[in-house]
Scaffold this motif. Sequence first.
Motif, mmCIF file in Angstrom:
data_model
loop_
_atom_site.group_PDB
_atom_site.id
_atom_site.type_symbol
_atom_site.label_atom_id
_atom_site.label_comp_id
_atom_site.label_asym_id
_atom_site.label_seq_id
_atom_site.Cartn_x
_atom_site.Cartn_y
_atom_site.Cartn_z
ATOM 1 N N SER A 114 0.798 -1.230 0.000
ATOM 2 C CA SER A 114 0.000 0.000 0.000
ATOM 3 C C SER A 114 0.827 1.275 0.000
ATOM 4 O O SER A 114 0.489 2.232 -0.697
ATOM 5 N N THR A 210 2.297 6.064 -2.234
ATOM 6 C CA THR A 210 1.168 5.188 -1.940
ATOM 7 C C THR A 210 0.652 4.598 -3.241
ATOM 8 O O THR A 210 0.751 5.226 -4.307
ATOM 9 N N ASP A 211 0.121 3.408 -3.166
ATOM 10 C CA ASP A 211 -0.339 2.695 -4.355
ATOM 11 C C ASP A 211 -1.360 3.528 -5.136
ATOM 12 O O ASP A 211 -2.341 4.013 -4.572
#
Length: 293
Positions: A114, A210-211
């Motif tokens: 994530s 962040t993803d």
Amino acid sequence: MVVLAFILQTIRIAIPYLFAASGGMIAERAGVVSLTLEGFMLSGAFTATLGAYYSGNPWIGLLCGILGGLLMGLVHAVACIRYKADQIVVGMAINLLVVGLTRFFLHMAFDSSSNSPRVPGFGGEGASTGLAALASNPLVWIGLLLVPAMAWLMFRTAFGLRVRAVGEHPLAAASVGVPVSRVRYTAVAISGMLAALGGVYLALDQHQFTDQMTAGRGFIALAAVIFGRWHPVRAAIACLLFAAAETLQIQLQAFEIVPSQFVAIIPYVLTIVALAGVIGRSVSPAALGKAED
């Protein structure tokens, strides 16, 4: 104070759009469709995070982000120019590829699917949106200065003339000695690096990756290019308009006047309305999306 805060937040949100729109404008002016802006931004954000994390220096992260965008730009250029693949299909494929690659290497490098750990970046450690935070971030100044720089490059230099020529009539350009493929390769490479700077800004401003952190910003930047009729200054104004809509969305969510789900769609509705207003009136480069014969 409220107006000043609104303006500062708008500028802060607009910076990645300005980078990506500048990249998209130069590639499309050269005749190559820029659906890859989202992928370029995401690759720039991830490689900048890697560089900043392992070096401990945000400037190294910045260079790594540019190299990441350059690499994906060259992949796009080879597929579309050398092998004459469908530019729409290649664009979507690269976007999906970058999502998968960043998720895979995120897990390999940081053992997380994530987000990355905190990395050194620009703009201070806090999430401040004040004047001092903006002024201390060099990418803000680069993004603002990029607009007149791109206007000068496109309309006051021989390279800009060649870019516009190969995007309008590549056969005529080739007949007077312009190396069409080389100009397009260069334009797409520059597009990859500029769009990647938008991702670098996001990663180093937030001090982590962040993803899928670009969250569709590349597509909004492409909409700004079309809305601005492939002109760097008009595209920049469109970026500010979309950023202002996103700022309004954030502030309305704080007041909780209407359901947050409706507020969240404001920037995207504005994008659709803006594009609907220029469809049929804006004229794209004549050779946009057409492979060189």
